[in-house]
Design an enzyme around this catalytic site. Structure first.
Site, PDB file in Angstrom:
ATOM      1  CB  CYS A 150      -0.910  -0.057   1.234  1.00  0.00           C
ATOM      2  SG  CYS A 150      -1.672   1.499   1.682  1.00  0.00           S
ATOM      3  CB  CYS A 162       0.380   1.857   4.081  1.00  0.00           C
ATOM      4  SG  CYS A 162      -1.338   1.338   3.902  1.00  0.00           S
TER       5      CYS A 162
END
Length: 110
Positions: free
Chosen positions: A34, A37
């Site tokens: 991600c 993230c």
């Protein structure tokens, strides 16, 4: 790799570290793949250093601990849940700026 002030959360330590914590805990649900993230990780590390002793910051890798993600209704990442006294006080979804996250943490500390 977690910073020294960030707790890696697992099925086995989640209750002790989060639910039973005497301070507010920000839990970051994330995954290796991600992008946002990864962008938010250094922000959380800075906040963990600045607010050390006042709040706890933990990370759950949803690929490793799918059960925790399911249990807390995580549908998108990054999602951060702010726990206080074992209850979710706030949900923050997506990439957010440091000041926004910090102000939510400070209001939980207050």
């Amino acid at each position: 790799m977690a910073a020294e002030n960030i707790v890696t959360l697992t099925d086995s330590n989640f209750n002790d570290e989060v639910i039973n914590s005497d301070k507010p805990v920000l839990v970051d649900f994330w995954a290796e793949w991600c992008g946002p993230c990864k962008m938010i990780a250094p922000v959380l590390e800075e906040l963990a250093g600045e607010l050390d002793g006042k709040v706890k910051i933990g990370k759950v890798n949803i690929d490793d601990y799918q059960s925790l993600a399911n249990q807390h209704g995580i549908r998108a990442i990054p999602t951060m849940l702010l726990f206080k006294n074992g209850e979710v006080q706030e949900q923050i979804v997506g990439m957010r700026g440091k000041q926004e996250i910090k102000s939510k943490l400070e209001s939980a500390m207050g």
